[in-house]
Design a protein around this motif. Structure first.
Motif: not given
Length: 476
Positions: A317-324, A377-386, A438-440, A444-449
């Motif tokens: 649960d990385p949070g909400s918003g564009p970088n969530g 990622c190699v751990e098997g998880w993936s996100t939806a299309d960003q 530069l954006h997602v 703007d990209l978050s620092l973690d992204h």
């Protein structure tokens, strides 16, 4: 010769020379030699038989080495072969998808973390960028199938556990080869499954790099697997044909009977009364695999199933918003602080000629392009299309003076260590969806992204989509 000389030793003076008699042609000589040889061979055979009988009469140690220790009436060649057939289908898929994951890292460009790999480091093709979800599919299958096969693997090990305590451990050369393949098979499969599951959970307790350990472990395991299949395939086929699957699935506990005695010793000599049928054993394993599928597959499939992925790694649960959307490691976890990417941050682009240096504001004034791509990622998880936007890597290559660049070294402000840099090949540079983002999702990209800039490439493993980029070096 003078009068003081010796006469010839071969005979009287002046007489013909004669050869000494050949004892091999004396009457009966050959017969006596043959009889002596036969007697010695018979004595040696008798000693060998006596030794074998003496060893064979050596009582096994107490406990699981005793034949009467294992008493389950459902254990036998048929049930073992049912589980073996499932693994015979699943394990090659695991191995192939694992090798595809290896190829996706572009090992020929220096991204390989495996030292002295030699011939084991071969790969047959350049990793493609089409379809863009390719790595999401292959690695999702690899991880999900590996987890789903855990109940099957445990059931297979349970079904053959008497073989692991067989007495004597080695009887002949062929038997020794089979035992060695069994050791490689059991040890290798346990090692691969355990390290893989720990890696899925991002629980790095390995005495070294997971990548290296898993790579070498896979080759040891598959070698044992191939030898074991070659030795056992015929027996497995005969065992599967010995009983009717539909009839077994209709048989309850009351009708369960032991299989006929088998030469491998899987059927107990003194079986206990059944407490579970073979139908129950197969059903329990199937239910376990189905449950693991439900709580694992959602991390790769996405959508509503993502909420069922209870075995997905942390940061679900990385949070909400564009970088969530999910990440593996935060900026703080890898040693990247806001000071690394503050106003003094610059992007350096190297190629043919002097280096080009840009501020983020200057990059934002250039023509921006968009691409909808997942992170897998190699751990098997993936996100939806960003929805990413930024500069095309192929345009940056042209700006560097190398429009036909064959590779690019991408370097991060992240402190030196594994994956702080990556090399991408030509097809990845020149795919129009490959960006220095530069954006997602419109922000703007978050620092973690990866703020202020990160790489995003179709079908690329997540760890190779380097974050916090500060230098691009294009090469011919």
């Amino acid at each position: 010769m003078g009068s003081g000389g010796r006469p010839p030793a071969s005979g009287p003076p002046g007489g013909p020379r004669r050869s000494p008699p050949d004892k091999a042609h004396e009457p009966g000589r050959l017969e006596r030699l043959g009889a002596a040889t036969a007697a010695r061979a018979a004595a040696a055979a008798a000693v060998a038989r006596a030794t074998a009988q003496r060893i064979g009469r050596t009582p096994p140690p107490p406990g699981p080495f005793r034949p009467g220790f294992w008493r389950s009436p459902i254990r036998g060649p048929w049930l073992t072969s049912v589980f073996g057939l499932l693994l015979l289908v699943g394990i090659p898929v695991l191995f192939v998808t694992g090798m595809l994951s290896y190829a996706a890292y572009n090992p020929g460009l220096g991204n390989d973390q495996t030292p002295t790999k030699g011939l084991l480091g071969f790969y047959l093709f350049d990793w493609p960028t089409h379809p863009y979800w390719l790595y999401r599919l292959t690695q999702g299958v690899h991880v999900t199938l590996g987890v789903v096969l855990v109940p099957v693997l445990l059931a297979k090990l349970w079904s053959v556990i008497p073989k692991l305590f067989e007495w004597l451990p080695v009887r002949t050369v062929a038997h020794g080869l089979e035992r060695l393949s069994l050791l490689m098979l059991v040890g290798g499969v346990i090692f691969e499954f355990v390290t893989g599951i720990l890696n899925i959970q991002l629980y790095y307790v390995f005495p070294g790099s997971f990548y290296t350990l898993h790579f070498y472990g896979a080759w040891v395991f598959i070698a044992g697997f191939v030898v074991h299949v070659a030795l056992r395939l015929g027996r497995m086929t005969r065992a599967l044909g010995s009983r009717d699957l539909a009839a077994e699935l209709r048989t309850g506990v009351a009708g369960t009977r032991p299989e006929p005695p088998d030469p491998d010793g899987l059927v107990p000599a003194a079986p206990a009364a059944p407490t579970m049928s073979r139908r129950g054993a197969v059903g329990m394993v199937g239910a376990g695999s189905l449950l693991l599928l439900v709580v694992t597959a959602g991390q790769s499939i996405g959508g509503r199933l993502r909420t069922t992925a209870l075995l997905a790694p942390h940061n679900r649960d990385p949070g909400s918003g564009p970088n969530g959307f999910q990440i593996n490691k935060t900026a703080a976890a890898v040693g990247v602080s806001p000071s690394h990417v503050g106003p003094s941050w610059r992007l350096e682009v190297n190629g043919h000629g002097p280096a080009l240096v840009f501020t983020r504001e200057q990059l934002l004034t250039m023509r921006q392009y968009a691409a909808a791509l997942p992170i897998a990622c190699v751990e098997g998880w993936s996100t939806a299309d960003q929805h990413w936007s930024g500069l095309r890597l192929t345009d940056l290559a042209a700006m560097s003076g190398l429009p036909d660049a064959g590779s690019v070294l991408v370097e991060s402000v992240q402190p030196p260590g594994p994956y702080s840099s990556v090399v991408l090949r030509d097809n990845q540079i020149h795919d129009p969806r490959a960006l220095l983002a530069l954006h997602v999702n419109g922000a703007d990209l978050s620092l973690d992204h990866g703020y202020p800039a990160r790489v995003i490439v179709p079908a690329n493993p997540g760890v190779n989509n380097t974050k916090w980029v500060h230098r691009l070096t294009f090469r011919t």
